[in-house]
Design a protein around this motif. Sequence first.
Motif, PDB file in Angstrom:
ATOM      1  N   UNK A 391       0.859  -1.190   0.000  1.00  0.00           N
ATOM      2  CA  UNK A 391       0.000   0.000   0.000  1.00  0.00           C
ATOM      3  C   UNK A 391       0.893   1.237   0.000  1.00  0.00           C
ATOM      4  N   UNK A 392       0.806   2.040  -1.068  1.00  0.00           N
ATOM      5  CA  UNK A 392       1.633   3.230  -1.211  1.00  0.00           C
ATOM      6  C   UNK A 392       1.021   4.394  -0.451  1.00  0.00           C
ATOM      7  N   UNK A 393       1.827   5.021   0.406  1.00  0.00           N
ATOM      8  CA  UNK A 393       1.368   6.151   1.217  1.00  0.00           C
ATOM      9  C   UNK A 393       2.305   7.333   0.972  1.00  0.00           C
ATOM     10  N   UNK A 394       1.725   8.516   0.853  1.00  0.00           N
ATOM     11  CA  UNK A 394       2.512   9.730   0.656  1.00  0.00           C
ATOM     12  C   UNK A 394       2.001  10.845   1.573  1.00  0.00           C
ATOM     13  N   UNK A 395       2.866  11.857   1.811  1.00  0.00           N
ATOM     14  CA  UNK A 395       2.474  13.044   2.569  1.00  0.00           C
ATOM     15  C   UNK A 395       1.779  14.053   1.657  1.00  0.00           C
ATOM     16  N   UNK A 396       0.808  14.808   2.190  1.00  0.00           N
ATOM     17  CA  UNK A 396       0.421  16.067   1.567  1.00  0.00           C
ATOM     18  C   UNK A 396       1.591  17.032   1.687  1.00  0.00           C
ATOM     19  N   UNK A 397       1.640  18.001   0.783  1.00  0.00           N
ATOM     20  CA  UNK A 397       2.776  18.927   0.805  1.00  0.00           C
ATOM     21  C   UNK A 397       2.879  19.666   2.133  1.00  0.00           C
ATOM     22  N   UNK A 398       1.771  20.193   2.606  1.00  0.00           N
ATOM     23  CA  UNK A 398       1.808  20.942   3.869  1.00  0.00           C
ATOM     24  C   UNK A 398       2.164  20.024   5.038  1.00  0.00           C
ATOM     25  N   UNK A 399       1.639  18.809   5.010  1.00  0.00           N
ATOM     26  CA  UNK A 399       1.923  17.866   6.099  1.00  0.00           C
ATOM     27  C   UNK A 399       3.405  17.495   6.112  1.00  0.00           C
ATOM     28  N   UNK A 400       3.986  17.282   4.936  1.00  0.00           N
ATOM     29  CA  UNK A 400       5.410  16.926   4.871  1.00  0.00           C
ATOM     30  C   UNK A 400       6.274  18.071   5.394  1.00  0.00           C
ATOM     31  N   UNK A 401       5.930  19.302   4.979  1.00  0.00           N
ATOM     32  CA  UNK A 401       6.689  20.464   5.459  1.00  0.00           C
ATOM     33  C   UNK A 401       6.600  20.587   6.976  1.00  0.00           C
ATOM     34  N   UNK A 402       5.402  20.404   7.517  1.00  0.00           N
ATOM     35  CA  UNK A 402       5.211  20.514   8.965  1.00  0.00           C
ATOM     36  C   UNK A 402       6.004  19.439   9.705  1.00  0.00           C
TER      37      UNK A 402
END
Length: 534
Positions: A391-402
């Motif tokens: 299962x591929x999981x990625x961050x939202x841009x804002x979530x990754x920055x935070x």
Amino acid sequence: MPAGRKTVAIGFLGSTLDRVGKGASRWQKWRPTVGLCQQQDLLIDRLELIHGLDARDVSLAERIAADVRHVSPETEVRLQPMSLRNPWDFEEVYGTLHDFVGGYAFDTEHEDYLVHITTGTHVAQICWFLLTEARYLPARLVQTSPSRRKDEARQPEGTVTLIDLDLSRYDRIATRFRREQEESLAFLKSGIATRNADFNRSIEQIERVAGRSRAPMLLIGPTGAGKSFLARRVYELKRARHQFQGRFVEVNCATLRGDGAMSALFGHIKGAFTGAQSAREGLLRAADGGMLFLDEIGELGLDEQAMLLKAIEEKRFFPLGSDREVGSDFQLIAGTHRDLRERVVDGLFREDLFARINLWTFDLPGLAGRREDIEPNIDFELERHAREQGRLVRFNREARTRYLDFANSAQALWNGNFRELSASITRMATLADSGRIDEALVEEEIGRLRRSWGAAQPEGEVERLLGEGAEALDLFDRLQLEAVISICRQARSLSDAGRQLFAASRQEKQNPNDADRLRKYLARFGLDWAALKS
């Protein structure tokens, strides 16, 4: 060959190829040893001719020496009798040639050396190659062959080819070796594009040592820094290179105590102690032909340390309760988070064992000391989660920055190092809906991490006043601001706090305005006097 230097050739008498008869017709036939000394473009100043001890070989060697002197009067021929019971026995041939090379007086400042590999058995040729490639012989290889022209009878000297084993001179081979080394480095780092310069230098050295040595290694670093993982990677790399046939055996020495430690490491015989109802092999024997990783080696008792030293040096030891030695040939990698030098001084670790395992020592910094590697490790953990869970999981841009801002801030202690980061990413990836980690999940995880570090990191005044903005502060600014806040809390007024903080520098000013200086400093962080005193 460079002018002014002598050329020395070393080689076996060709008991078959050099034996073409005694009459005048021998001059019309190719003989590799004589042909080597007949080359127009290669003057052999000295020939070291190795031959057997029986009368037939001695007679042939003397005849070949005489013929060499006839065709090349400048060549000095030295006959080197050598006893080989079985010229096809690899161990005997290699050992004998190794002894010959070790006793030979090489003069590399004035002489260049060639090893003639055309004559001798195939075993001898392989041994010449190995000794030359390993630089026991400071030489190049030379190969002679009969002329392929139709008028071969008129070309009895044949042809000659020089082979230089300095592979770095060959661009294609050097490029291939560099690519293979880069692949090995990536393997040791699990494909993580690490950015920490000190860590990358350590990995480069470990890769070179792993390929060239079976001496013990010592990995120093805090719990969770990746010592066990790296040790297993070294094992897998060496096994892929066919340097190991045995197992990878791992044990945490902090879990070993008393007779249990002796038995676990060295094995025991039946009846060695109460409860020993059957014999036990022990971990050292289980690692025979492979690698033994002893994590937290500093926790071993002194008796176990003494036996371990004997096992490393002699490859033999006594199982508990036995009067008969057993053998085990393994490579040791040791891990510790302690300063073993201090434990030696305190009498808790044997100095001779420390000296034995300290040949190759590598420091593995914890995550807090490799913050530039947090981001690539996050990507690695997400890829690993995808492989394991499908299962591929990625961050939202804002979530990754935070998350990155927090993970790289001084607020993130990372007491558990990379193991703790892995757990953090795994939690968010597991809880992520639709394969996306959003800001809410990140805030929840940050709170979870803060609570887990709560005992070591109570929320301070800086966090209370600045909130999330505190995470962006350098440690220098944080410590300075904490000191300023402390003074302000105790001062009667803004001016009073300013006088205390600028007591030295205000003497140099005709009209010091301490309150204004302090007000401007606090404004840099979005603070004012009222906020501090409320």
